[in-house]
Enzyme design. Structure first.
Site, PDB file in Angstrom:
ATOM      1  N   PHE A   1      -1.012-118.655  42.568  1.00 53.87           N
ATOM      2  CA  PHE A   1      -1.138-117.211  42.751  1.00 53.87           C
ATOM      3  C   PHE A   1      -0.495-116.495  41.570  1.00 53.87           C
ATOM      4  O   PHE A   1       0.505-116.954  41.019  1.00 53.87           O
ATOM      5  CB  PHE A   1      -0.435-116.764  44.034  1.00 53.87           C
ATOM      6  CG  PHE A   1      -1.069-117.279  45.297  1.00 53.87           C
ATOM      7  CD1 PHE A   1      -1.891-116.453  46.057  1.00 53.87           C
ATOM      8  CD2 PHE A   1      -0.836-118.571  45.740  1.00 53.87           C
ATOM      9  CE1 PHE A   1      -2.465-116.912  47.237  1.00 53.87           C
ATOM     10  CE2 PHE A   1      -1.409-119.040  46.912  1.00 53.87           C
ATOM     11  CZ  PHE A   1      -2.230-118.210  47.662  1.00 53.87           C
TER      12      PHE A   1
ATOM     13  N   THR B   1      -2.582-124.073  45.641  1.00 50.04           N
ATOM     14  CA  THR B   1      -3.184-122.838  45.122  1.00 50.04           C
ATOM     15  C   THR B   1      -2.156-122.113  44.261  1.00 50.04           C
ATOM     16  O   THR B   1      -0.992-121.985  44.641  1.00 50.04           O
ATOM     17  CB  THR B   1      -3.654-121.917  46.252  1.00 50.04           C
ATOM     18  OG1 THR B   1      -4.725-122.553  46.958  1.00 50.04           O
ATOM     19  CG2 THR B   1      -4.169-120.588  45.698  1.00 50.04           C
TER      20      THR B   1
END
Length: 399
Positions: free
Chosen positions: A287, A285
């Site tokens: 960010f 992921t």
């Protein structure tokens, strides 16, 4: 995140009820409670929601926001970048943004012993908390109940930064945060990539075959789609992964489990029934690190720039937009189209009804690079709206 109490001593997450409107007579103050915070000596005192003082120890430390309305409709790209490299918009001469930092406004607050406050969405044990701590080691991670709350917490000076997910290698983009990037006046000052390892959690006296349903964030459920389907579990979406674990533990559910981190299992005293249940072991992921002020872009290391723009409808318009990067050998790492939300743009442009989509683009170049300046100058010639969301160091790691 389910609204449930727990016996843990974690701080209550920020919520929208705490984010009240500032007093217009005091432009650098906000009213939240009767408690106050002492910011570094270079700043004034601000009322604050019962927390400790903090400021930045990195080069993204905030300066005083610029004032005044721009009164120019046409300007050479180089001059525009020098004056405000983070806004290339155009149809609304009344728009204004905080001016970029200068070297004179940078400070090293670490010497003052301050601790950066960083907002993330979720509760303790969330992957976003791990990302915040990776992005800003030794920070004070501040949980927020919604993405919107984290954005507003930065704008209202409740926190110094926000670290929020923008895309996952399996589940795709987090569309809500793309929309919020346009709606709010924050700047991307960095990115951090985090390897996501999901676990199936349950209370200690619950066996795998006893589970009938599983709770987690929609992205986490999507990332574990194949595994959960094989187990025959009904998937139920909640606001965040750690919130699901917290809910399972507090209500002592016997028929439900949660997809969350191993850290969440320790915090909420849950049993790990299965580890690494994501469909692909390479589950990353990305960010974004958000601040009130932009950083000064450089060319001493890999930089990435994020922009959002709109185009008139017609054949070949998007091709022309992307060609301004191709002809200058600038690599695009991401392109995302989002339906136009007129509420978000009505204060920026008057021609919102003329185009239905916005395009978010990330490319590998710094705004200090002449190629990037020329590319955006070229794009501005035929785009109906163009805004630079940030020019920041790229995270070249994967963990």
């Amino acid at each position: 995140m389910a609204a449930a109490a727990t016996t843990t001593t974690a701080k209550s997450p920020l919520n929208n009820s705490l984010l009240q409107k500032p007093n217009p007579k005091l432009p650098y103050s906000y009213q939240v409670s009767h408690s106050t915070i002492n910011l570094p000596k270079r700043r004034r005192r601000f009322p604050h929601q019962a927390c400790n003082s903090s400021s930045s120890s990195d080069p993204t430390s905030d300066g005083v926001a610029g004032r005044g309305k721009k009164k120019q409709n046409s300007i050479e790209i180089q001059k525009l970048i020098e004056e405000d490299p983070y806004v290339l918009t155009s149809k609304d001469p009344s728009s204004s943004l905080p001016r970029p930092l200068t070297s004179a406004s940078l400070s090293n607050s670490a010497a003052e012993g301050s601790r950066l406050r960083v907002a993330y969405q979720g509760v303790r044990g969330a992957f976003s908390e791990s990302a915040a701590e990776k992005a800003y080691p030794n920070c004070e991670a501040v949980p927020c109940d919604q993405f919107d709350t984290a954005f507003e917490a930065v704008e209202r000076w409740l926190v110094d930064r926000a670290v929020l997910p923008i895309e996952n290698s399996l589940g795709g983009s987090i569309h809500r945060n793309y929309d919020l990037l346009l709606r709010h006046r924050l700047h991307i000052v960095g990115e951090v990539k985090l390897a996501i390892r999901h676990c199936l959690l349950a209370n200690h006296d619950v066996k795998l075959e006893e589970l009938k349903r599983v709770l987690s964030h929609p992205q986490a459920l999507a990332q574990c789609e194949n595994t959960l389907t094989k187990l025959g579990l009904v998937k139920e979406a909640v606001d965040d992964t750690a919130g699901a674990a917290k809910f399972i533990a507090f209500h002592k559910l016997k028929d439900a489990g949660a997809v969350a981190s191993e850290t969440a299992s320790r915090i909420y005293d849950l049993n790990v029934l299965a580890q690494d249940i994501q469909d692909d072991s390479s589950n990353i992921t990305r960010f974004l690190m958000l601040a009130r002020e932009p950083i000064i872009p450089g060319i001493d290391k890999p930089f990435k720039t994020s922009i959002v723009f709109s185009l008139d409808e017609g054949p070949g318009e998007l091709f022309k937009a992307l060609a301004v990067f191709a002809m200058r050998k600038i690599n695009l790492t991401k392109i995302e189209s989002r339906p136009l939300q007129k509420q978000a743009l009505q204060a920026l442009v008057d021609s919102a009804k003329n185009f239905p989509y916005l395009f978010y683009v990330d490319f590998e170049a710094s705004m200090a690079d002449e190629r990037a300046q020329n590319a955006l100058g070229h794009l501005k010639e035929f785009s109906t709206f163009l805004r630079v969301l940030g020019s920041y160091p790229a995270d070249t790691g994967t963990q």
